[in-house]
Every structure is written in C-alpha cells, then in structure tokens.
Design a protein around this motif. Structure first.
Motif, PDB file in Angstrom:
ATOM      1  N   LEU A 170     -13.122  -6.321  99.313  1.00 11.99           N
ATOM      2  CA  LEU A 170     -13.876  -7.344  98.625  1.00 11.99           C
ATOM      3  C   LEU A 170     -15.021  -6.653  97.889  1.00 11.99           C
ATOM      4  O   LEU A 170     -15.825  -5.948  98.495  1.00 11.99           O
ATOM      5  N   PHE A 171     -15.056  -6.822  96.574  1.00 11.99           N
ATOM      6  CA  PHE A 171     -16.116  -6.259  95.750  1.00 11.99           C
ATOM      7  C   PHE A 171     -17.022  -7.399  95.326  1.00 11.99           C
ATOM      8  O   PHE A 171     -16.545  -8.400  94.792  1.00 11.99           O
ATOM      9  N   LYS A 172     -18.284  -7.243  95.548  1.00  7.97           N
ATOM     10  CA  LYS A 172     -19.245  -8.250  95.108  1.00  7.97           C
ATOM     11  C   LYS A 172     -19.930  -7.706  93.863  1.00  7.97           C
ATOM     12  O   LYS A 172     -20.776  -6.817  93.941  1.00  7.97           O
ATOM     13  N   VAL A 173     -19.497  -8.221  92.721  1.00  6.31           N
ATOM     14  CA  VAL A 173     -20.023  -7.748  91.432  1.00  6.31           C
ATOM     15  C   VAL A 173     -20.413  -8.950  90.585  1.00  6.31           C
ATOM     16  O   VAL A 173     -19.909 -10.060  90.765  1.00  6.31           O
ATOM     17  N   HIS A 174     -21.307  -8.705  89.657  1.00  8.97           N
ATOM     18  CA  HIS A 174     -21.728  -9.777  88.763  1.00  8.97           C
ATOM     19  C   HIS A 174     -20.615 -10.065  87.767  1.00  8.97           C
ATOM     20  O   HIS A 174     -19.952  -9.158  87.274  1.00  8.97           O
ATOM     21  N   HIS A 175     -20.420 -11.299  87.442  1.00  7.82           N
ATOM     22  CA  HIS A 175     -19.316 -11.715  86.579  1.00  7.82           C
ATOM     23  C   HIS A 175     -19.608 -11.574  85.092  1.00  7.82           C
ATOM     24  O   HIS A 175     -18.712 -11.710  84.263  1.00  7.82           O
ATOM     25  N   TYR A 176     -20.829 -11.257  84.708  1.00  6.19           N
ATOM     26  CA  TYR A 176     -21.217 -11.250  83.300  1.00  6.19           C
ATOM     27  C   TYR A 176     -20.295 -10.381  82.443  1.00  6.19           C
ATOM     28  O   TYR A 176     -19.762 -10.835  81.432  1.00  6.19           O
ATOM     29  N   PHE A 177     -20.128  -9.132  82.807  1.00  6.14           N
ATOM     30  CA  PHE A 177     -19.298  -8.204  82.024  1.00  6.14           C
ATOM     31  C   PHE A 177     -17.876  -8.730  81.901  1.00  6.14           C
ATOM     32  O   PHE A 177     -17.271  -8.693  80.835  1.00  6.14           O
ATOM     33  N   PHE A 178     -17.336  -9.258  82.980  1.00  9.74           N
ATOM     34  CA  PHE A 178     -15.954  -9.720  82.993  1.00  9.74           C
ATOM     35  C   PHE A 178     -15.772 -10.945  82.091  1.00  9.74           C
ATOM     36  O   PHE A 178     -14.826 -11.022  81.321  1.00  9.74           O
ATOM     37  N   GLU A 179     -16.684 -11.886  82.170  1.00  9.29           N
ATOM     38  CA  GLU A 179     -16.589 -13.075  81.320  1.00  9.29           C
ATOM     39  C   GLU A 179     -16.866 -12.750  79.858  1.00  9.29           C
ATOM     40  O   GLU A 179     -16.231 -13.298  78.962  1.00  9.29           O
ATOM     41  N   ARG A 180     -17.803 -11.875  79.597  1.00  7.46           N
ATOM     42  CA  ARG A 180     -18.173 -11.529  78.230  1.00  7.46           C
ATOM     43  C   ARG A 180     -17.058 -10.781  77.524  1.00  7.46           C
ATOM     44  O   ARG A 180     -16.791 -11.012  76.346  1.00  7.46           O
ATOM     45  N   GLU A 181     -16.388  -9.892  78.227  1.00  9.35           N
ATOM     46  CA  GLU A 181     -15.439  -8.989  77.594  1.00  9.35           C
ATOM     47  C   GLU A 181     -13.979  -9.418  77.663  1.00  9.35           C
ATOM     48  O   GLU A 181     -13.160  -8.912  76.925  1.00  9.35           O
ATOM     49  N   SER A 182     -13.642 -10.316  78.565  1.00 10.35           N
ATOM     50  CA  SER A 182     -12.231 -10.594  78.804  1.00 10.35           C
ATOM     51  C   SER A 182     -11.909 -12.089  78.772  1.00 10.35           C
ATOM     52  O   SER A 182     -12.353 -12.836  79.637  1.00 10.35           O
ATOM     53  N   PRO A 183     -11.097 -12.523  77.796  1.00 17.82           N
ATOM     54  CA  PRO A 183     -10.671 -13.925  77.791  1.00 17.82           C
ATOM     55  C   PRO A 183      -9.907 -14.300  79.061  1.00 17.82           C
ATOM     56  O   PRO A 183      -9.992 -15.425  79.537  1.00 17.82           O
ATOM     57  N   LYS A 184      -9.192 -13.345  79.616  1.00 16.84           N
ATOM     58  CA  LYS A 184      -8.441 -13.630  80.842  1.00 16.84           C
ATOM     59  C   LYS A 184      -9.397 -13.933  82.003  1.00 16.84           C
ATOM     60  O   LYS A 184      -9.187 -14.871  82.761  1.00 16.84           O
ATOM     61  N   PHE A 185     -10.458 -13.139  82.148  1.00 14.81           N
ATOM     62  CA  PHE A 185     -11.439 -13.406  83.196  1.00 14.81           C
ATOM     63  C   PHE A 185     -12.225 -14.683  82.896  1.00 14.81           C
ATOM     64  O   PHE A 185     -12.577 -15.421  83.812  1.00 14.81           O
ATOM     65  N   GLN A 186     -12.512 -14.956  81.622  1.00 15.24           N
ATOM     66  CA  GLN A 186     -13.191 -16.207  81.278  1.00 15.24           C
ATOM     67  C   GLN A 186     -12.399 -17.388  81.811  1.00 15.24           C
ATOM     68  O   GLN A 186     -12.964 -18.298  82.421  1.00 15.24           O
ATOM     69  N   GLU A 187     -11.097 -17.355  81.585  1.00 12.11           N
ATOM     70  CA  GLU A 187     -10.240 -18.448  82.043  1.00 12.11           C
ATOM     71  C   GLU A 187     -10.227 -18.526  83.566  1.00 12.11           C
ATOM     72  O   GLU A 187     -10.345 -19.602  84.146  1.00 12.11           O
ATOM     73  N   MET A 188     -10.095 -17.368  84.220  1.00  9.47           N
ATOM     74  CA  MET A 188     -10.042 -17.362  85.686  1.00  9.47           C
ATOM     75  C   MET A 188     -11.322 -17.885  86.310  1.00  9.47           C
ATOM     76  O   MET A 188     -11.291 -18.625  87.289  1.00  9.47           O
ATOM     77  N   LEU A 189     -12.462 -17.484  85.752  1.00 15.93           N
ATOM     78  CA  LEU A 189     -13.743 -17.803  86.375  1.00 15.93           C
ATOM     79  C   LEU A 189     -14.288 -19.180  86.008  1.00 15.93           C
ATOM     80  O   LEU A 189     -15.208 -19.672  86.658  1.00 15.93           O
ATOM     81  N   THR A 190     -13.736 -19.800  84.970  1.00 11.23           N
ATOM     82  CA  THR A 190     -14.259 -21.101  84.560  1.00 11.23           C
ATOM     83  C   THR A 190     -13.335 -22.264  84.920  1.00 11.23           C
ATOM     84  O   THR A 190     -13.740 -23.413  84.784  1.00 11.23           O
ATOM     85  N   ARG A 191     -12.123 -21.968  85.382  1.00 12.73           N
ATOM     86  CA  ARG A 191     -11.244 -23.087  85.753  1.00 12.73           C
ATOM     87  C   ARG A 191     -11.779 -23.755  87.023  1.00 12.73           C
ATOM     88  O   ARG A 191     -12.367 -23.101  87.888  1.00 12.73           O
ATOM     89  N   PRO A 192     -11.567 -25.049  87.118  1.00 13.02           N
ATOM     90  CA  PRO A 192     -12.068 -25.756  88.299  1.00 13.02           C
ATOM     91  C   PRO A 192     -11.321 -25.337  89.557  1.00 13.02           C
ATOM     92  O   PRO A 192     -10.100 -25.179  89.535  1.00 13.02           O
TER      93      PRO A 192
END
Length: 131
Positions: free
Chosen positions: A5-27
């Motif tokens: 388990l990695f505890k990292v800030h999501h900013y880089f992932f959401e900013r740079e990756s549409p795939k992570f944006q979708e994963m992190l914003t879905r309900p």
C-alpha cells in the motif's frame, strides 16, 4: 513486496493521466469511502517496483530535471506505465530518453511492443521495417 500500500498524493496522477482522473473521480459503491482513500485504495495491476518507477519520475518532476543515471530498464518500465495509465507527457519523455540508446529497428519495435506502446509509436517503425 507485492500487495503493498503506497500512500501518495493524487495531484500528479489526476493532473497527468486521464485514466487516473476517471478512476479517482468516479463515485464509490454505496457505503464506501472515495477511491484512493486508505479504506478504499486504488488497486493497480503493476508490481510495487513498477509503481516505484512512476513515483521516481514524479519526484524528479518536482526537482531539477536530472535524469542522469537512469538506465535503459528504468525508461522501458516508465514507458510501459505511461502507455498503460495514459500519461502522455511521461510517455514523450520516456521515448526521448529511450531513443538515446540507439537501438536497432527490430529491438526498437520489440521494446515498444513489450511496453504496449500506442500505435502512433509503432506504425512509423513498421513502415521503416517494410521499407
């Protein structure tokens, strides 16, 4: 170590990756906390070593861009992750640095195929091969 388990800030992932944006914003499912929380982590189909490569790149982007010492395998791993998780800028950087290794055409094609690179990287190499 798998199942890490990695505890990292999501900013880089959401900013740079549409795939992570979708994963992190879905309900999340009813009654669960949001995706990316400690109780509902985002589960990725990568090894902990591969994820550490992505974190390595993330740490470099916040510092002076010093990629010296990065090995061929580092850039190959980063390219694979960038293609899988749709990080376009990371992909461009990995490709630029992989091209410094002067691979022959077949090795170049093989690497991009192993990394599941997008067609826009593979097609020009196929054209060269056929020529």
């Amino acid at each position: 170590v798998e199942n890490s388990l990695f505890k990292v800030h999501h900013y880089f992932f959401e900013r740079e990756s549409p795939k992570f944006q979708e994963m992190l914003t879905r309900p999340p499912p009813t009654g669960q906390s949001s995706y990316g929380s400690l109780t509902n982590p985002v589960v990725l189909d990568v090894t902990s070593e591969e994820f550490q490569q992505l974190l390595w790149f993330n740490s470099l982007t916040s510092m002076v861009h010093s990629y010296e010492g990065a090995k061929f395998q580092d850039w190959g791993c980063l390219l694979s992750l960038a293609c899988d998780f749709k990080f376009p800028e990371v992909r461009k950087l990995a490709v630029r640095n992989l091209e410094k290794f002067n691979l022959d055409l077949v090795d170049h094609l093989s690497l991009y195929q192993e990394c599941n690179a997008d067609e826009d990287l593979l097609i020009p190499l196929y054209v060269q091969l056929c020529a």
